[in-house]
Design an enzyme around this catalytic site. Structure first.
Site, PDB file in Angstrom:
ATOM      1  N   ARG A 114      -7.871 -80.157  57.362  1.00 36.05           N
ATOM      2  CA  ARG A 114      -7.970 -79.031  58.320  1.00 36.05           C
ATOM      3  C   ARG A 114      -7.377 -79.362  59.689  1.00 36.05           C
ATOM      4  NH1 ARG A 114     -13.397 -78.203  56.476  1.00 36.05           N
ATOM      5  NH2 ARG A 114     -13.416 -76.586  54.876  1.00 36.05           N
ATOM      6  N   LYS A 136       5.631 -74.526  66.980  1.00 36.79           N
ATOM      7  CA  LYS A 136       5.879 -73.853  65.690  1.00 36.79           C
ATOM      8  C   LYS A 136       6.143 -74.915  64.630  1.00 36.79           C
ATOM      9  CE  LYS A 136       8.206 -69.584  67.119  1.00 36.79           C
ATOM     10  NZ  LYS A 136       9.493 -68.892  66.955  1.00 36.79           N
ATOM     11  N   GLU A 178      22.113 -74.716  72.252  1.00 33.15           N
ATOM     12  CA  GLU A 178      20.802 -74.267  72.751  1.00 33.15           C
ATOM     13  C   GLU A 178      20.689 -74.501  74.262  1.00 33.15           C
ATOM     14  OE1 GLU A 178      18.699 -72.541  70.950  1.00 33.15           O
ATOM     15  OE2 GLU A 178      19.587 -72.919  68.982  1.00 33.15           O
ATOM     16  N   LYS A 220      12.026 -74.388  78.307  1.00 33.97           N
ATOM     17  CA  LYS A 220      11.289 -73.922  77.119  1.00 33.97           C
ATOM     18  C   LYS A 220       9.785 -73.967  77.369  1.00 33.97           C
ATOM     19  CE  LYS A 220      10.860 -73.587  72.236  1.00 33.97           C
ATOM     20  NZ  LYS A 220      11.185 -73.987  70.889  1.00 33.97           N
ATOM     21  N   GLU A 230       4.937 -65.576  70.675  1.00 30.11           N
ATOM     22  CA  GLU A 230       6.149 -64.768  70.617  1.00 30.11           C
ATOM     23  C   GLU A 230       5.882 -63.272  70.536  1.00 30.11           C
ATOM     24  OE1 GLU A 230       9.309 -64.788  67.412  1.00 30.11           O
ATOM     25  OE2 GLU A 230      10.101 -66.329  68.701  1.00 30.11           O
ATOM     26  N   ARG A 234       8.853 -64.777  74.944  1.00 31.59           N
ATOM     27  CA  ARG A 234       9.433 -65.853  74.128  1.00 31.59           C
ATOM     28  C   ARG A 234      10.614 -65.363  73.295  1.00 31.59           C
ATOM     29  NH1 ARG A 234       5.869 -70.501  71.013  1.00 31.59           N
ATOM     30  NH2 ARG A 234       7.624 -71.606  70.108  1.00 31.59           N
ATOM     31  N   ASN A 238      15.665 -66.030  71.532  1.00 34.53           N
ATOM     32  CA  ASN A 238      16.528 -65.620  70.405  1.00 34.53           C
ATOM     33  C   ASN A 238      17.921 -65.183  70.864  1.00 34.53           C
ATOM     34  OD1 ASN A 238      14.618 -66.077  68.420  1.00 34.53           O
ATOM     35  ND2 ASN A 238      13.644 -64.086  68.788  1.00 34.53           N
ATOM     36  N   HIS A 241      20.863 -65.518  68.619  1.00 32.91           N
ATOM     37  CA  HIS A 241      20.395 -65.967  67.304  1.00 32.91           C
ATOM     38  C   HIS A 241      20.456 -64.901  66.214  1.00 32.91           C
ATOM     39  CE1 HIS A 241      19.265 -69.500  69.461  1.00 32.91           C
ATOM     40  NE2 HIS A 241      18.691 -70.055  68.409  1.00 32.91           N
ATOM     41  N   HIS A 245      22.234 -66.262  63.115  1.00 31.22           N
ATOM     42  CA  HIS A 245      21.620 -66.497  61.797  1.00 31.22           C
ATOM     43  C   HIS A 245      22.433 -65.835  60.694  1.00 31.22           C
ATOM     44  CE1 HIS A 245      17.420 -67.373  63.654  1.00 31.22           C
ATOM     45  NE2 HIS A 245      18.117 -68.470  63.489  1.00 31.22           N
ATOM     46  N   HIS A 255      24.194 -74.157  62.672  1.00 32.22           N
ATOM     47  CA  HIS A 255      23.339 -73.335  63.524  1.00 32.22           C
ATOM     48  C   HIS A 255      23.969 -73.183  64.917  1.00 32.22           C
ATOM     49  CE1 HIS A 255      19.614 -71.602  64.968  1.00 32.22           C
ATOM     50  NE2 HIS A 255      19.589 -72.481  65.968  1.00 32.22           N
TER      51      HIS A 255
HETATM   52  N1  LIG Z   1       9.871 -75.475  65.473  1.00 29.11           N
HETATM   53  C1  LIG Z   1      10.757 -74.920  66.249  1.00 29.11           C
HETATM   54  O1  LIG Z   1      10.434 -74.300  67.273  1.00 29.11           O
HETATM   55  C2  LIG Z   1      12.215 -75.030  65.893  1.00 29.11           C
HETATM   56  C3  LIG Z   1      13.193 -74.666  66.835  1.00 29.11           C
HETATM   57  C4  LIG Z   1      14.532 -74.819  66.486  1.00 29.11           C
HETATM   58  C5  LIG Z   1      14.868 -75.309  65.234  1.00 29.11           C
HETATM   59  N2  LIG Z   1      13.903 -75.634  64.337  1.00 29.11           N
HETATM   60  C6  LIG Z   1      14.241 -76.155  63.015  1.00 29.11           C
HETATM   61  O2  LIG Z   1      14.960 -77.366  63.196  1.00 29.11           O
HETATM   62  C7  LIG Z   1      15.785 -77.572  62.059  1.00 29.11           C
HETATM   63  C8  LIG Z   1      17.131 -78.077  62.530  1.00 29.11           C
HETATM   64  O3  LIG Z   1      16.930 -79.263  63.268  1.00 29.11           O
HETATM   65  P1  LIG Z   1      18.103 -80.306  63.557  1.00 29.11           P
HETATM   66  O4  LIG Z   1      19.312 -79.590  64.012  1.00 29.11           O
HETATM   67  O5  LIG Z   1      17.530 -81.367  64.414  1.00 29.11           O
HETATM   68  O6  LIG Z   1      18.486 -80.799  62.103  1.00 29.11           O
HETATM   69  P2  LIG Z   1      18.071 -82.010  61.139  1.00 29.11           P
HETATM   70  O7  LIG Z   1      16.652 -82.370  61.250  1.00 29.11           O
HETATM   71  O8  LIG Z   1      18.616 -81.632  59.822  1.00 29.11           O
HETATM   72  O9  LIG Z   1      18.964 -83.211  61.690  1.00 29.11           O
HETATM   73  C9  LIG Z   1      20.366 -83.086  61.640  1.00 29.11           C
HETATM   74  C10 LIG Z   1      21.034 -84.243  60.917  1.00 29.11           C
HETATM   75  O10 LIG Z   1      21.073 -85.375  61.771  1.00 29.11           O
HETATM   76  C11 LIG Z   1      20.521 -86.532  61.124  1.00 29.11           C
HETATM   77  N3  LIG Z   1      19.923 -87.313  62.215  1.00 29.11           N
HETATM   78  C12 LIG Z   1      18.781 -87.051  62.893  1.00 29.11           C
HETATM   79  N4  LIG Z   1      18.659 -87.891  63.935  1.00 29.11           N
HETATM   80  C13 LIG Z   1      19.720 -88.710  63.926  1.00 29.11           C
HETATM   81  C14 LIG Z   1      20.168 -89.771  64.766  1.00 29.11           C
HETATM   82  N5  LIG Z   1      19.517 -90.123  65.878  1.00 29.11           N
HETATM   83  N6  LIG Z   1      21.313 -90.418  64.445  1.00 29.11           N
HETATM   84  C15 LIG Z   1      22.027 -90.035  63.345  1.00 29.11           C
HETATM   85  N7  LIG Z   1      21.684 -89.031  62.523  1.00 29.11           N
HETATM   86  C16 LIG Z   1      20.540 -88.363  62.818  1.00 29.11           C
HETATM   87  C17 LIG Z   1      19.587 -85.964  60.092  1.00 29.11           C
HETATM   88  O11 LIG Z   1      19.373 -86.839  59.020  1.00 29.11           O
HETATM   89  C18 LIG Z   1      20.327 -84.715  59.656  1.00 29.11           C
HETATM   90  O12 LIG Z   1      21.313 -85.038  58.700  1.00 29.11           O
HETATM   91  C19 LIG Z   1      15.841 -76.265  61.304  1.00 29.11           C
HETATM   92  O13 LIG Z   1      15.111 -76.393  60.101  1.00 29.11           O
HETATM   93  C20 LIG Z   1      15.164 -75.264  62.225  1.00 29.11           C
HETATM   94  O14 LIG Z   1      14.463 -74.264  61.529  1.00 29.11           O
HETATM   95  C21 LIG Z   1      12.587 -75.511  64.652  1.00 29.11           C
END
Ligand SMILES: NC(=O)c1ccc[n+]([C@@H]2O[C@H](COP(=O)([O-])OP(=O)(O)OC[C@H]3O[C@@H](n4cnc5c(N)ncnc54)[C@H](O)[C@@H]3O)[C@@H](O)[C@H]2O)c1
Length: 354
Positions: A114, A136, A178, A220, A230, A234, A238, A241, A245, A255
């Site tokens: 939990r 999130k 971003e 942020k 949101e 918030r 977007n 976006h 998307h 992205h």
């Molecule tokens: N929770 C939220 O508010 C929120 C906001 C924006 C995005 N997201 C989510 O985040 C995700 C995308 O995140 P991302 O762009 O970080 O992608 P990711 O986690 O896929 O990382 C991108 C790539 O970089 C590699 N990597 C990570 N750190 C590294 C480093 N220091 N050196 C070398 N390689 C490295 C990973 O293995 C991967 O291949 C999506 O699923 C999206 O939905 C969430």
């Protein structure tokens, strides 16, 4: 930087930026305070010696960070790992990786027994300025992104820009898109900094990266504190976006690329409506190009884009909330119908003479 993110929910985050070498000390202090710590780690980090060393003598689960693996199946594997290693309600779960790893870590931690405390060590630029902030957590389900999840802040976020030295350029650019967004919707100083420090940022100078990250995180945090779930403000996050998307799905662009082209379109609509001066629209385009991001994605069927946009989960009846700008740092949320969007896309094509 040391910021406290407070919210209306019980949870709050402490966000630090600190050198890589100090992360170990921070975690060590938690362990001597009696916490058993479990790490969920992006597997690709093991390719680098410095990160392998960091994990010595730690209990960790290696996660293959892909969107397909951001799933309930992986979620259960993480629960299983915690159970087998006798994690209990006092344990701490720490996600180390990009947004994919952090999203699933937060979801697993907030549901294990939990809910146990959790922290994030973001290793991508996007995770540092976006995914680690705001509470999130979640996984994808049946082809829908982030469909199952929770709202809950990590106890801490430890940001060390040194991780970015090993990040591939394409992934770095996703985070830059971003940051441009924060400049456009909230903190125009970021846009000036992006233009005047282009070389330092591209060569990943730590001072320049720290400034960008700190100012983006502050943006942020301020937005999320005002609207955790949101329901209003918030939504401005977007910006770019909705089209972004749709382009990501249709053209398999990253992205960051989708959001960049989406921001150009939203700025163009703002200019057409008389909200933004042409000079300002062109400045957004200039910055996006300066960082090698696309201002326009070619060869996309207009009908497919419109269907992609209408299928977005932010749809409200026939109208879609679009974030437009009435100047830098002055976003407005406008419900637009599909015809208006279609006309805008056609006009933008003419503008680009395509
Ligand atoms: N929770 C939220 O508010 C929120 C906001 C924006 C995005 N997201 C989510 O985040 C995700 C995308 O995140 P991302 O762009 O970080 O992608 P990711 O986690 O896929 O990382 C991108 C790539 O970089 C590699 N990597 C990570 N750190 C590294 C480093 N220091 N050196 C070398 N390689 C490295 C990973 O293995 C991967 O291949 C999506 O699923 C999206 O939905 C969430």
């Amino acid at each position: 930087m040391r910021i406290k993110l407070k919210s209306h929910s019980e949870s709050e985050s402490l966000i630090f930026s600190l050198p890589f070498t100090e992360i170990k000390d921070y975690l060590y202090n938690l362990e001597i305070n009696g916490k058993s710590v479990f790490f969920i780690v992006d597997k690709s980090l093991l390719a680098f010696k410095q990160y392998r060393k960091f994990l010595e003598n730690k209990r960790f689960f290696l996660f293959n960070a892909t969107e397909d693996n951001k799933s309930l199946e992986s979620f259960f594997k993480i629960h299983n790992f915690l159970l087998q290693n006798k994690a209990d309600r006092k344990s701490l779960v720490v996600g180390v990786g990009g947004g994919i790893t952090l999203d699933i870590t937060g979801f697993a931690a907030t549901t294990f027994m939990r809910g146990v405390k959790f922290g994030f060590i973001p290793t991508t630029l996007l995770a540092m300025v976006d995914a680690s902030i705001g509470g999130k957590n979640g996984v994808n389900f049946k082809g829908f992104k982030n469909y199952i999840g929770t709202f809950n802040h990590p106890s801490f976020v430890l940001i060390s820009p040194e991780f970015l030295k090993t990040l591939p350029q394409k992934e770095f650019n996703v985070g830059l898109a971003e940051i441009i967004k924060y400049g456009a919707i909230y903190k125009p100083e970021l846009l000036d900094f992006l233009v005047s420090n282009n070389e330092a940022i591209k060569s990943k100078t730590l001072d320049a990266l720290s400034y960008l990250i700190d100012e983006s995180v502050k943006s942020k945090v301020e937005i999320v504190e005002k609207d955790f779930k949101e329901s209003g403000l918030r939504k401005i996050l977007n910006f770019g976006h909705t089209l972004g998307h749709a382009l990501e799905r249709l053209k398999k662009v990253s992205h960051g690329e989708g959001v960049a082209a989406g921001m150009v379109f939203a700025s163009y609509l703002s200019f057409k409506k008389g909200y933004l001066r042409e000079k300002e629209f062109k400045r957004i385009v200039e910055i996006i190009k300066l960082y090698g991001l696309p201002d326009y994605i070619k060869d996309v069927n207009l009908k497919d884009i419109l269907e992609g946009i209408a299928g977005d989960k932010k749809k409200d009846g026939e109208k879609i909330d679009f974030i437009l700008l009435k100047g830098f740092g002055k976003p407005v949320i406008e419900a637009m119908d599909l015809l208006e969007i279609e006309n805008g896309l056609q006009d933008l094509r003419k503008y680009y003479r395509i």
